[in-house]
Write a protein that holds these residues in place. Structure first.
Motif, PDB file in Angstrom:
ATOM      1  N   ARG A 113       0.844  -1.202   0.000  1.00  0.00           N
ATOM      2  CA  ARG A 113       0.000   0.000   0.000  1.00  0.00           C
ATOM      3  C   ARG A 113       0.875   1.248   0.000  1.00  0.00           C
ATOM      4  N   ALA A 114       1.963   1.238   0.757  1.00  0.00           N
ATOM      5  CA  ALA A 114       2.876   2.384   0.785  1.00  0.00           C
ATOM      6  C   ALA A 114       3.466   2.626  -0.605  1.00  0.00           C
ATOM      7  N   GLU A 115       3.868   1.581  -1.286  1.00  0.00           N
ATOM      8  CA  GLU A 115       4.422   1.721  -2.640  1.00  0.00           C
ATOM      9  C   GLU A 115       3.385   2.291  -3.601  1.00  0.00           C
ATOM     10  N   GLN A 116       2.156   1.838  -3.460  1.00  0.00           N
ATOM     11  CA  GLN A 116       1.070   2.366  -4.302  1.00  0.00           C
ATOM     12  C   GLN A 116       0.886   3.857  -4.073  1.00  0.00           C
ATOM     13  N   LEU A 117       0.924   4.270  -2.820  1.00  0.00           N
ATOM     14  CA  LEU A 117       0.765   5.692  -2.493  1.00  0.00           C
ATOM     15  C   LEU A 117       1.898   6.529  -3.081  1.00  0.00           C
ATOM     16  N   VAL A 118       3.115   6.022  -3.016  1.00  0.00           N
ATOM     17  CA  VAL A 118       4.251   6.758  -3.595  1.00  0.00           C
ATOM     18  C   VAL A 118       4.023   6.995  -5.080  1.00  0.00           C
ATOM     19  N   GLN A 119       3.542   5.965  -5.779  1.00  0.00           N
ATOM     20  CA  GLN A 119       3.287   6.103  -7.221  1.00  0.00           C
ATOM     21  C   GLN A 119       2.173   7.124  -7.477  1.00  0.00           C
ATOM     22  N   GLU A 120       1.123   7.073  -6.685  1.00  0.00           N
ATOM     23  CA  GLU A 120       0.007   7.996  -6.873  1.00  0.00           C
ATOM     24  C   GLU A 120       0.412   9.442  -6.565  1.00  0.00           C
ATOM     25  N   ASP A 122       3.094  10.885  -7.285  1.00  0.00           N
ATOM     26  CA  ASP A 122       3.866  11.478  -8.381  1.00  0.00           C
ATOM     27  C   ASP A 122       3.015  12.401  -9.241  1.00  0.00           C
ATOM     28  N   SER A 123       1.738  12.098  -9.361  1.00  0.00           N
ATOM     29  CA  SER A 123       0.890  12.863 -10.280  1.00  0.00           C
ATOM     30  C   SER A 123      -0.263  13.583  -9.591  1.00  0.00           C
ATOM     31  N   THR A 124      -0.353  13.474  -8.270  1.00  0.00           N
ATOM     32  CA  THR A 124      -1.473  14.114  -7.588  1.00  0.00           C
ATOM     33  C   THR A 124      -1.306  15.627  -7.554  1.00  0.00           C
ATOM     34  N   GLU A 125      -2.414  16.347  -7.394  1.00  0.00           N
ATOM     35  CA  GLU A 125      -2.383  17.798  -7.307  1.00  0.00           C
ATOM     36  C   GLU A 125      -1.712  18.237  -6.001  1.00  0.00           C
ATOM     37  N   PRO A 126      -1.062  19.424  -5.995  1.00  0.00           N
ATOM     38  CA  PRO A 126      -0.428  19.890  -4.761  1.00  0.00           C
ATOM     39  C   PRO A 126      -1.373  19.926  -3.568  1.00  0.00           C
ATOM     40  N   GLY A 127      -2.651  20.242  -3.828  1.00  0.00           N
ATOM     41  CA  GLY A 127      -3.611  20.325  -2.739  1.00  0.00           C
ATOM     42  C   GLY A 127      -3.902  18.997  -2.078  1.00  0.00           C
ATOM     43  N   GLN A 128      -3.602  17.878  -2.773  1.00  0.00           N
ATOM     44  CA  GLN A 128      -3.858  16.547  -2.221  1.00  0.00           C
ATOM     45  C   GLN A 128      -2.594  15.868  -1.719  1.00  0.00           C
ATOM     46  N   TRP A 129      -1.429  16.423  -2.076  1.00  0.00           N
ATOM     47  CA  TRP A 129      -0.161  15.746  -1.792  1.00  0.00           C
ATOM     48  C   TRP A 129       0.074  15.575  -0.295  1.00  0.00           C
ATOM     49  N   ARG A 165       2.655  22.058   0.273  1.00  0.00           N
ATOM     50  CA  ARG A 165       2.188  22.485  -1.048  1.00  0.00           C
ATOM     51  C   ARG A 165       3.212  23.355  -1.746  1.00  0.00           C
ATOM     52  N   PHE A 166       3.852  24.242  -0.978  1.00  0.00           N
ATOM     53  CA  PHE A 166       4.909  25.047  -1.576  1.00  0.00           C
ATOM     54  C   PHE A 166       6.053  24.164  -2.042  1.00  0.00           C
ATOM     55  N   GLN A 167       6.307  23.113  -1.300  1.00  0.00           N
ATOM     56  CA  GLN A 167       7.414  22.223  -1.607  1.00  0.00           C
ATOM     57  C   GLN A 167       7.160  21.417  -2.877  1.00  0.00           C
ATOM     58  N   VAL A 168       5.959  20.870  -3.035  1.00  0.00           N
ATOM     59  CA  VAL A 168       5.743  19.874  -4.086  1.00  0.00           C
ATOM     60  C   VAL A 168       5.363  20.463  -5.437  1.00  0.00           C
ATOM     61  N   VAL A 169       5.241  21.797  -5.547  1.00  0.00           N
ATOM     62  CA  VAL A 169       5.058  22.350  -6.889  1.00  0.00           C
ATOM     63  C   VAL A 169       6.377  22.295  -7.656  1.00  0.00           C
ATOM     64  N   ASN A 170       7.470  21.978  -6.971  1.00  0.00           N
ATOM     65  CA  ASN A 170       8.781  21.870  -7.586  1.00  0.00           C
ATOM     66  C   ASN A 170       9.008  20.410  -7.995  1.00  0.00           C
ATOM     67  N   ALA A 171       9.135  20.155  -9.316  1.00  0.00           N
ATOM     68  CA  ALA A 171       9.240  18.777  -9.813  1.00  0.00           C
ATOM     69  C   ALA A 171      10.463  18.028  -9.274  1.00  0.00           C
ATOM     70  N   PRO A 172      11.675  18.634  -9.259  1.00  0.00           N
ATOM     71  CA  PRO A 172      12.824  17.891  -8.711  1.00  0.00           C
ATOM     72  C   PRO A 172      12.633  17.499  -7.252  1.00  0.00           C
ATOM     73  N   ILE A 173      11.957  18.347  -6.474  1.00  0.00           N
ATOM     74  CA  ILE A 173      11.711  18.018  -5.075  1.00  0.00           C
ATOM     75  C   ILE A 173      10.761  16.826  -4.972  1.00  0.00           C
ATOM     76  N   ARG A 174       9.759  16.796  -5.837  1.00  0.00           N
ATOM     77  CA  ARG A 174       8.856  15.631  -5.862  1.00  0.00           C
ATOM     78  C   ARG A 174       9.638  14.358  -6.166  1.00  0.00           C
ATOM     79  N   GLN A 175      10.540  14.444  -7.132  1.00  0.00           N
ATOM     80  CA  GLN A 175      11.321  13.269  -7.517  1.00  0.00           C
ATOM     81  C   GLN A 175      12.204  12.797  -6.368  1.00  0.00           C
ATOM     82  N   GLN A 176      12.792  13.745  -5.636  1.00  0.00           N
ATOM     83  CA  GLN A 176      13.603  13.380  -4.487  1.00  0.00           C
ATOM     84  C   GLN A 176      12.746  12.710  -3.416  1.00  0.00           C
ATOM     85  N   ALA A 177      11.559  13.265  -3.150  1.00  0.00           N
ATOM     86  CA  ALA A 177      10.659  12.664  -2.165  1.00  0.00           C
ATOM     87  C   ALA A 177      10.292  11.244  -2.577  1.00  0.00           C
ATOM     88  N   HIS A 178      10.060  11.040  -3.877  1.00  0.00           N
ATOM     89  CA  HIS A 178       9.737   9.699  -4.384  1.00  0.00           C
ATOM     90  C   HIS A 178      10.875   8.728  -4.064  1.00  0.00           C
TER      91      HIS A 178
END
Length: 227
Positions: A113-120, A122-129, A165-178
């Motif tokens: 389930r954790a792996e599934q959430l990580v994948q989801e 990647d493409s979720t809106e900042p408001g849901q991240w 939300r401020f953090q995850v609008v940045n694509a490289p930061i999202r990739q690092q979090a992933h």
């Protein structure tokens, strides 16, 4: 394709479009913290009536992005570096301990389930991240059997959601979090408790540092407000 099996196209309402546009400008810093949000000017700029603007301000206020002050109007919510530091200092002290307690008991279902959430995420809106990020961490921590500590950490995540939300609008930061989330899951799966705990500490440190850089930049452009 069978009749009735087609995916319906759902069109956003005017209010939803206005919320999206204003949220993007707040998160990008185009509307700096403390800046006034004048309904008539926003309505003219976005080409809508004041009704969806008013509703959008109410919804953004519920998200913690807008403050409404009686007799003064609506303003972009201010940010606090001290608040960020305190939230993440507490997280760094509590979460690695909870994670260490959870690892021997976490199930393979939890890890999947954790792996599934990580994948989801990647493409979720900042408001849901932020909410999904908490669900991911809760999935990894729940097996610790520490409900009181988990409740404290949940409250910290909820209070930090705006900063996420401020953090995850940045694509490289999202990739690092992933990458960091997936490494935490892998270390948990193989029972490498010490490395998993250290990875989580690094993850929290990285998030705090990234958010503080963004907050610094946004506060540099914030208008000075009269008390």
């Amino acid at each position: 394709m069978q009749p009735g099996s087609r995916t319906r196209i759902v069109r956003k309402t005017t209010t939803e479009l206005v919320v999206d546009a204003m949220r993007d400008r707040i998160l990008s810093g185009e509307f700096p913290p403390g800046s006034a949000l004048r309904q008539e000017l926003l309505a003219e700029e976005l080409g809508v009536s004041r009704i969806p603007i008013r509703e959008a301000l109410r919804l953004l206020s519920a998200e913690g992005l807008v403050d409404t002050i009686a007799h003064k109007g609506a303003f972009v919510s201010m940010l606090s570096k001290a608040e960020v530091r305190e939230f993440f200092d507490i997280r760094k002290r509590l979460e690695p301990w909870i994670f260490r307690e959870a690892i021997p008991n976490v199930s393979e279902d939890d890890l999947r389930r954790a792996e599934q959430l990580v994948q989801e995420m990647d493409s979720t809106e900042p408001g849901q991240w932020g909410a999904m990020n908490w669900e991911l961490h809760e999935t990894l921590y729940r097996a610790a059997g520490r409900p009181a500590a988990l409740s404290v950490v949940r409250a910290l995540h909820e209070k930090s959601e705006r900063y996420f939300r401020f953090q995850v609008v940045n694509a490289p930061i999202r990739q690092q979090a992933h990458r960091e989330h997936m490494e935490m899951i892998a270390l948990c799966r193989t029972g490498q408790v010490d490395r998993a705990e250290a990875m989580l500490e690094k993850h929290i440190d990285d998030a705090a540092r990234q958010i503080l850089v963004i907050v610094d930049r946004l506060l540099d452009h914030a208008p000075a407000l009269a008390g």
